[in-house]
Motif scaffolding. Structure first.
Motif, short mmCIF file in Angstrom:
data_model
loop_
_atom_site.label_atom_id
_atom_site.label_comp_id
_atom_site.label_asym_id
_atom_site.label_seq_id
_atom_site.Cartn_x
_atom_site.Cartn_y
_atom_site.Cartn_z
N TRP A 131 0.84 -1.19 0.00
CA TRP A 131 0.00 0.00 0.00
C TRP A 131 0.88 1.24 0.00
N TRP A 132 0.34 2.32 -0.58
CA TRP A 132 1.11 3.56 -0.68
C TRP A 132 0.61 4.63 0.27
N ALA A 133 -0.58 4.44 0.83
CA ALA A 133 -1.15 5.42 1.77
C ALA A 133 -2.03 4.69 2.76
N LEU A 134 -1.99 5.18 4.00
CA LEU A 134 -2.88 4.65 5.03
C LEU A 134 -3.31 5.81 5.91
N GLY A 135 -4.61 6.03 5.97
CA GLY A 135 -5.15 7.09 6.80
C GLY A 135 -5.96 6.52 7.95
N LEU A 136 -5.68 7.00 9.16
CA LEU A 136 -6.36 6.51 10.36
C LEU A 136 -6.89 7.69 11.16
N THR A 137 -8.10 7.55 11.65
CA THR A 137 -8.65 8.57 12.55
C THR A 137 -8.13 8.36 13.96
N GLU A 138 -7.97 7.11 14.36
CA GLU A 138 -7.45 6.77 15.68
C GLU A 138 -6.03 6.23 15.54
N PRO A 139 -5.00 7.00 15.92
CA PRO A 139 -3.62 6.55 15.76
C PRO A 139 -3.33 5.22 16.46
N SER A 140 -4.06 4.94 17.53
CA SER A 140 -3.82 3.69 18.26
C SER A 140 -4.11 2.46 17.41
N GLN A 141 -4.95 2.62 16.38
CA GLN A 141 -5.25 1.49 15.50
C GLN A 141 -4.01 1.00 14.76
N ALA A 142 -3.03 1.87 14.61
CA ALA A 142 -1.81 1.50 13.87
C ALA A 142 -1.01 0.42 14.58
N ALA A 143 -1.32 0.15 15.84
CA ALA A 143 -0.58 -0.88 16.56
C ALA A 143 -0.66 -2.24 15.87
N VAL A 144 -1.75 -2.48 15.13
CA VAL A 144 -1.89 -3.78 14.45
C VAL A 144 -0.85 -3.95 13.35
N LEU A 145 -0.26 -2.86 12.86
CA LEU A 145 0.70 -2.95 11.78
C LEU A 145 1.98 -3.69 12.20
N ALA A 146 2.28 -3.69 13.48
CA ALA A 146 3.50 -4.34 13.95
C ALA A 146 3.50 -5.83 13.65
N ALA A 147 2.31 -6.42 13.52
CA ALA A 147 2.22 -7.87 13.26
C ALA A 147 1.94 -8.19 11.80
N VAL A 148 1.87 -7.16 10.94
CA VAL A 148 1.59 -7.39 9.52
C VAL A 148 2.91 -7.55 8.77
N PRO A 149 3.10 -8.66 8.04
CA PRO A 149 4.32 -8.81 7.23
C PRO A 149 4.39 -7.72 6.17
N MET A 150 5.50 -7.01 6.13
CA MET A 150 5.65 -5.91 5.20
C MET A 150 6.46 -6.32 3.97
N SER A 151 6.32 -5.53 2.92
CA SER A 151 7.08 -5.73 1.67
C SER A 151 6.82 -7.10 1.06
N THR A 152 5.57 -7.53 1.09
CA THR A 152 5.17 -8.77 0.42
C THR A 152 4.01 -8.46 -0.52
N THR A 153 3.69 -9.40 -1.38
CA THR A 153 2.57 -9.20 -2.29
C THR A 153 1.22 -9.25 -1.58
N ALA A 154 1.23 -9.65 -0.31
CA ALA A 154 -0.02 -9.76 0.46
C ALA A 154 -0.14 -8.67 1.51
N THR A 155 0.82 -7.75 1.57
CA THR A 155 0.82 -6.75 2.65
C THR A 155 -0.46 -5.92 2.67
N GLY A 156 -0.92 -5.49 1.51
CA GLY A 156 -2.14 -4.69 1.46
C GLY A 156 -3.34 -5.45 2.01
N ALA A 157 -3.53 -6.67 1.53
CA ALA A 157 -4.66 -7.47 1.98
C ALA A 157 -4.57 -7.80 3.46
N LEU A 158 -3.37 -8.07 3.94
CA LEU A 158 -3.18 -8.39 5.36
C LEU A 158 -3.41 -7.16 6.24
N THR A 159 -3.07 -5.98 5.72
CA THR A 159 -3.33 -4.75 6.46
C THR A 159 -4.83 -4.51 6.59
N VAL A 160 -5.55 -4.71 5.50
CA VAL A 160 -7.02 -4.57 5.55
C VAL A 160 -7.60 -5.57 6.55
#
Length: 217
Positions: A131-160
Motif C-alpha cells: 500500500w502507498w497510503a494509510l489514513g487513520l482517525t485513531e492513531p492507536s489502531q496503527a498498533a496492528v501494523l506491527a504484526a503485519v508482514p511488510m514488503s510482500t505481495t499480500a501486505t495490502g490485503a493483510l493490512t485490511v
C-alpha cells in the motif's frame, strides 16, 4: 483537516533503493531516491493540513514548515505503528504516505484526505500488493501494523484484514505503483508532471541497457 505524515529514509548510497542496483550504482540509486523524496515533500506541502511531519530514518534536511520525528522500531511494521503514535494529535486524523510514489498528485492526496474524513480509515493499494497510503482517525489502531508482514505481495490485503479485527473497514483509494525496480522507476517517471525532479533523476542516473548487445548480425 488532517495531518500528513511522510515516511522516508535518508537518501544515503547503499541504504536506499538497493533493488535498483544493478543497473544503478549505489550513488545513482541514492540520487533517484533523493529526487523521489523531494517531489513527494513538494506535493504533500501543497495539500492543506494541520501539520506535516517527516518521519525519518537517518539525517536529511527538513523543509520549512515541516516537523520531523525519527523512525523507531525493529521492523517496518513497528516503525509505522510508532510513526502514528509519536505524531498523534487529539481529534486530528493522520494520513501517512511513503517516498516511493513521487508521481502522486496534490489532487490525489486531497481526495485521500476528504475520504479519510468521511470514512474514518483509508488505504491506497500499491500495484505490487502493498500500500502507498494509510489514513487513520485513531492513531492507536496503527498498533496492528506491527504484526503485519511488510514488503510482500499480500501486505495490502493483510493490512485490511488486521484493521477489520478492530471493527473498521478502510475505504480504498486509487492504486499507485511503488518505485522498487528499474522498470518501476521508468514507468513512474513517465507519469510525473512537468517540472518534477524524479524523471530528470531517472534519465540521468538509471543506465539504459544496450539492446544492440547480442543482437544477431
Amino acid at each position: 483537516m488532517i495531518q500528513l505524515l511522510v515516511m522516508a529514509k535518508a537518501p544515503v548510497p547503499g541504504r536506499v533503493k538497493t533493488r535498483l542496483c544493478p543497473p544503478c550504482t549505489p550513488e545513482q540509486a541514492a540520487a533517484i531516491a533523493a529526487a523521489a523524496l523531494a517531489d513527494t515533500l513538494d506535493t504533500a506541502g501543497a495539500v492543506p493540513a494541520v501539520r506535516r511531519t517527516l518521519v525519518l530514518d537517518g539525517d536529511h534536511p527538513v523543509p520549512p514548515g515541516w516537523s520531523c520525528v525519527p523512525q523507531r522500531g525493529a521492523g517496518l511494521g513497528e516503525r509505522l505503528a510508532n510513526a502514528y503514535a509519536d505524531t498523534a494529535l487529539p481529534g486530528v486524523p493522520s494520513l501517512l504516505i511513503g517516498m516511493d510514489t513521487p508521481q502522486v498528485t496534490a489532487e490525489a492526496l486531497t481526495h485521500a484526505a476528504l475520504a479519510l474524513r468521511e470514512f474514518g480509515t483509508v488505504l491506497g493499494p500499491a500495484a505490487d500488493g502493498g500500500w502507498w497510503a494509510l489514513g487513520l482517525t485513531e492513531p492507536s489502531q496503527a498498533a496492528v501494523l506491527a504484526a503485519v508482514p511488510m514488503s510482500t505481495t499480500a501486505t495490502g490485503a493483510l493490512t485490511v484484514a488486521a484493521l477489520r479485527t478492530l471493527g473498521t473497514e478502510p475505504a480504498l483509494l486509487p492504486p499507485l505503483r511503488d518505485c522498487d525496480t528499474a522498470a518501476d522507476a521508468l514507468a513512474i517517471a513517465a507519469m510525473c508532471p512537468p517540472g518534477a525532479r524524479f524523471p530528470v533523476a531517472v534519465a540521468g542516473h538509471l543506465p539504459v541497457p544496450d539492446v544492440s548487445v547480442g543482437r544477431a548480425r
